[in-house]
Design a protein around this motif. Structure first.
Motif, PDB file in Angstrom:
ATOM      1  N   UNK A  83      74.762 -30.993  94.091  1.00 32.53           N
ATOM      2  CA  UNK A  83      73.577 -30.512  93.168  1.00 32.53           C
ATOM      3  C   UNK A  83      73.338 -29.743  94.782  1.00 32.53           C
ATOM      4  N   UNK A  84      72.959 -29.490  95.691  1.00 35.00           N
ATOM      5  CA  UNK A  84      72.640 -28.179  96.652  1.00 35.00           C
ATOM      6  C   UNK A  84      73.457 -27.011  96.678  1.00 35.00           C
ATOM      7  N   UNK A  85      75.394 -27.784  96.302  1.00 36.75           N
ATOM      8  CA  UNK A  85      76.063 -26.465  96.093  1.00 36.75           C
ATOM      9  C   UNK A  85      75.767 -25.426  94.927  1.00 36.75           C
ATOM     10  N   UNK A  86      75.168 -26.218  93.227  1.00 38.25           N
ATOM     11  CA  UNK A  86      74.757 -25.363  92.562  1.00 38.25           C
ATOM     12  C   UNK A  86      72.971 -24.358  92.353  1.00 38.25           C
ATOM     13  N   UNK A  87      72.142 -25.181  93.350  1.00 35.34           N
ATOM     14  CA  UNK A  87      70.956 -25.110  92.910  1.00 35.34           C
ATOM     15  C   UNK A  87      70.351 -23.628  93.497  1.00 35.34           C
ATOM     16  N   UNK A  88      71.198 -22.305  93.832  1.00 40.89           N
ATOM     17  CA  UNK A  88      70.916 -21.000  93.419  1.00 40.89           C
ATOM     18  C   UNK A  88      71.292 -20.726  92.923  1.00 40.89           C
ATOM     19  N   UNK A 158      73.682 -26.649 102.400  1.00 43.33           N
ATOM     20  CA  UNK A 158      73.607 -24.897 102.370  1.00 43.33           C
ATOM     21  C   UNK A 158      74.143 -24.139 102.863  1.00 43.33           C
ATOM     22  N   UNK A 159      75.420 -24.712 103.386  1.00 43.58           N
ATOM     23  CA  UNK A 159      76.901 -23.301 103.934  1.00 43.58           C
ATOM     24  C   UNK A 159      77.255 -23.593 102.232  1.00 43.58           C
ATOM     25  N   UNK A 160      77.750 -24.956 101.429  1.00 46.33           N
ATOM     26  CA  UNK A 160      77.663 -24.795  99.873  1.00 46.33           C
ATOM     27  C   UNK A 160      77.623 -23.730  99.553  1.00 46.33           C
ATOM     28  N   UNK A 161      75.675 -23.771  98.931  1.00 46.93           N
ATOM     29  CA  UNK A 161      74.995 -22.695  98.270  1.00 46.93           C
ATOM     30  C   UNK A 161      75.037 -21.622  98.617  1.00 46.93           C
ATOM     31  N   UNK A 162      75.108 -21.554  99.487  1.00 47.25           N
ATOM     32  CA  UNK A 162      75.847 -19.379  99.760  1.00 47.25           C
ATOM     33  C   UNK A 162      77.530 -19.126  99.561  1.00 47.25           C
ATOM     34  N   UNK A 163      78.309 -19.940  99.959  1.00 47.91           N
ATOM     35  CA  UNK A 163      79.299 -19.303  99.518  1.00 47.91           C
ATOM     36  C   UNK A 163      79.918 -19.596  98.142  1.00 47.91           C
ATOM     37  N   UNK A 164      78.828 -20.722  97.322  1.00 46.40           N
ATOM     38  CA  UNK A 164      79.890 -20.892  95.778  1.00 46.40           C
ATOM     39  C   UNK A 164      78.465 -19.798  94.831  1.00 46.40           C
ATOM     40  N   UNK A 165      78.163 -18.814  95.536  1.00 46.69           N
ATOM     41  CA  UNK A 165      77.659 -17.366  95.264  1.00 46.69           C
ATOM     42  C   UNK A 165      78.427 -16.377  95.278  1.00 46.69           C
ATOM     43  N   UNK A 166      79.529 -16.657  95.586  1.00 45.11           N
ATOM     44  CA  UNK A 166      80.905 -14.896  96.235  1.00 45.11           C
ATOM     45  C   UNK A 166      81.609 -15.929  95.518  1.00 45.11           C
ATOM     46  N   UNK A 167      82.410 -17.121  95.619  1.00 42.35           N
ATOM     47  CA  UNK A 167      83.599 -17.258  95.433  1.00 42.35           C
ATOM     48  C   UNK A 167      83.515 -18.685  94.139  1.00 42.35           C
ATOM     49  N   UNK A 169      84.995 -20.534  92.372  1.00 40.09           N
ATOM     50  CA  UNK A 169      86.013 -21.602  92.719  1.00 40.09           C
ATOM     51  C   UNK A 169      85.466 -23.234  93.403  1.00 40.09           C
ATOM     52  N   UNK A 170      84.989 -22.728  94.255  1.00 40.15           N
ATOM     53  CA  UNK A 170      84.745 -24.053  95.298  1.00 40.15           C
ATOM     54  C   UNK A 170      83.363 -24.594  94.526  1.00 40.15           C
ATOM     55  N   UNK A 171      83.971 -24.630  93.115  1.00 40.66           N
ATOM     56  CA  UNK A 171      82.918 -26.140  91.901  1.00 40.66           C
ATOM     57  C   UNK A 171      83.737 -27.126  92.900  1.00 40.66           C
ATOM     58  N   UNK A 172      85.443 -26.516  91.786  1.00 42.63           N
ATOM     59  CA  UNK A 172      86.356 -27.157  91.667  1.00 42.63           C
ATOM     60  C   UNK A 172      86.929 -27.427  92.681  1.00 42.63           C
ATOM     61  N   UNK A 173      87.533 -27.022  93.769  1.00 42.86           N
ATOM     62  CA  UNK A 173      87.726 -27.560  95.341  1.00 42.86           C
ATOM     63  C   UNK A 173      87.099 -28.389  95.229  1.00 42.86           C
ATOM     64  N   UNK A 174      85.465 -28.325  95.245  1.00 41.42           N
ATOM     65  CA  UNK A 174      84.409 -28.787  95.993  1.00 41.42           C
ATOM     66  C   UNK A 174      84.471 -30.281  96.029  1.00 41.42           C
ATOM     67  N   UNK A 175      85.060 -30.275  94.190  1.00 41.37           N
ATOM     68  CA  UNK A 175      84.863 -31.725  93.890  1.00 41.37           C
ATOM     69  C   UNK A 175      86.771 -32.211  94.107  1.00 41.37           C
ATOM     70  N   UNK A 176      87.593 -31.523  94.779  1.00 40.54           N
ATOM     71  CA  UNK A 176      89.051 -32.276  94.922  1.00 40.54           C
ATOM     72  C   UNK A 176      88.603 -32.585  96.362  1.00 40.54           C
ATOM     73  N   UNK A 177      88.599 -32.040  97.122  1.00 38.38           N
ATOM     74  CA  UNK A 177      87.490 -32.761  98.866  1.00 38.38           C
ATOM     75  C   UNK A 177      87.026 -33.682  98.457  1.00 38.38           C
ATOM     76  N   UNK A 178      86.125 -33.815  97.974  1.00 38.70           N
ATOM     77  CA  UNK A 178      85.160 -35.029  97.891  1.00 38.70           C
ATOM     78  C   UNK A 178      86.476 -36.319  97.518  1.00 38.70           C
ATOM     79  N   UNK A 179      87.467 -35.751  96.158  1.00 37.17           N
ATOM     80  CA  UNK A 179      88.352 -37.232  95.909  1.00 37.17           C
ATOM     81  C   UNK A 179      88.656 -37.409  97.397  1.00 37.17           C
ATOM     82  N   UNK A 180      89.044 -35.964  98.405  1.00 37.23           N
ATOM     83  CA  UNK A 180      90.322 -36.763  99.649  1.00 37.23           C
ATOM     84  C   UNK A 180      89.651 -37.799 100.237  1.00 37.23           C
ATOM     85  N   UNK A 181      87.970 -37.315 100.540  1.00 37.45           N
ATOM     86  CA  UNK A 181      87.299 -38.016 101.424  1.00 37.45           C
ATOM     87  C   UNK A 181      86.903 -39.185 101.155  1.00 37.45           C
ATOM     88  N   UNK A 182      86.505 -39.162  99.707  1.00 32.95           N
ATOM     89  CA  UNK A 182      86.231 -40.980  99.027  1.00 32.95           C
ATOM     90  C   UNK A 182      87.628 -41.765  99.735  1.00 32.95           C
TER      91      UNK A 182
END
Length: 258
Positions: A83-88, A158-167, A169-182
């Motif tokens: 949720x924080x990632x897409x807040x900005x 905070x890191x994700x919300x700032x980075x996703x403004x410029x990239x 693709x982080x939306x999709x990459x982070x979903x993969x990362x969450x699956x890996x972390x799970x």
């Protein structure tokens, strides 16, 4: 960092309004409303417990409670940072019209997810009683790993919300990362089954320590170990400071990209 904390206190009323808005938006037009915060982890726990206790038969005492605590902790991390990632980006129109401290948007998303986690506490207590584990005064100490995990999620958000403004693709990459972390976090399996050559994966996984901290309180009916909490504190401070510094460095350019 001290200046950022003072600014948060200055705009605490607006932060509370944003948190309230996020919670109301999440449960808008829902018949059960906030009760879903209790029912969702319980339903997920029942389904997962049926699958893994039947097919894999992990030798874990009170597996249902073991699983529930792990799921609740991981869900808090995944939900708050997503949720924080897409807040900005989602509040771009408001940011362009009026001055609002931009950090309030990811902060409010993490705080609202924390409130949702607190709504699940009754479900955890009910499951403890159902499985024959009587809660004691030690359960109050769950606030320690919760505060540390809140700070950790705030930094990651905070890191994700700032980075996703410029990239984007982080939306999709982070979903993969969450699956890996799970799968890399012992949520539905015991850490003892991880082969010795792969134990290092647990040691570099921040969520492993937070889940372990919650289980020490709820599952083991104890006080969080000082060593575990020390690691959690260190992780939280590293990510929180990094998040604040990165966000402050690039926030003035957000309006050019949103």
């Amino acid at each position: 960092m001290l200046a950022s904390l003072k600014k948060i206190l200055k705009y605490k009323y607006l932060l509370c309004v944003l948190v309230e808005r996020d919670i109301k938006t999440k449960y808008r037009r829902s018949v059960l409303g906030v009760l879903w915060s209790m029912l969702n982890p319980l339903l997920m726990m029942i389904i997962t417990a049926m699958v893994f206790s039947t097919l894999f038969r992990f030798a874990i005492e009170n597996y249902v409670l073991y699983l529930l605590v792990g799921q609740v902790a991981f869900t808090f991390f995944a939900e708050s940072t997503n949720f924080a990632m897409g807040s900005i980006l989602q509040n771009g129109a408001l940011i362009k019209k009026v001055y609002v401290p931009k950090y309030l948007f990811p902060a409010s998303r993490v705080m609202s997810s924390c409130v949702n986690l607190l709504f699940t506490v009754p479900a955890i207590v009910i499951m403890m009683l159902y499985t024959g584990q009587t809660p004691t005064w030690r359960i109050i100490s769950f606030i320690i790993p919760l505060i540390l995990m809140l700070a950790f999620c705030m930094g990651v958000g905070l890191i994700l919300s700032a980075c996703v403004i410029y990239f984007r693709d982080i939306y999709h990459l982070y979903g993969v990362l969450l699956t890996a972390l799970n799968y890399a976090t012992p949520i539905f399996y015991p850490e003892s089954i991880v082969p010795a050559q792969y134990q290092w994966i647990l040691t570099i996984n921040p969520l492993y320590y937070y889940v372990k901290g919650f289980r020490e309180v709820v599952y083991n009916d104890g006080i969080p170990e000082l060593h575990t909490m020390g690691i959690c504190f260190g992780i939280a401070m590293v990510f929180l400071v990094a998040g604040i510094l990165i966000f402050r460095k690039v926030q003035n350019q957000f309006i050019l990209y949103i």
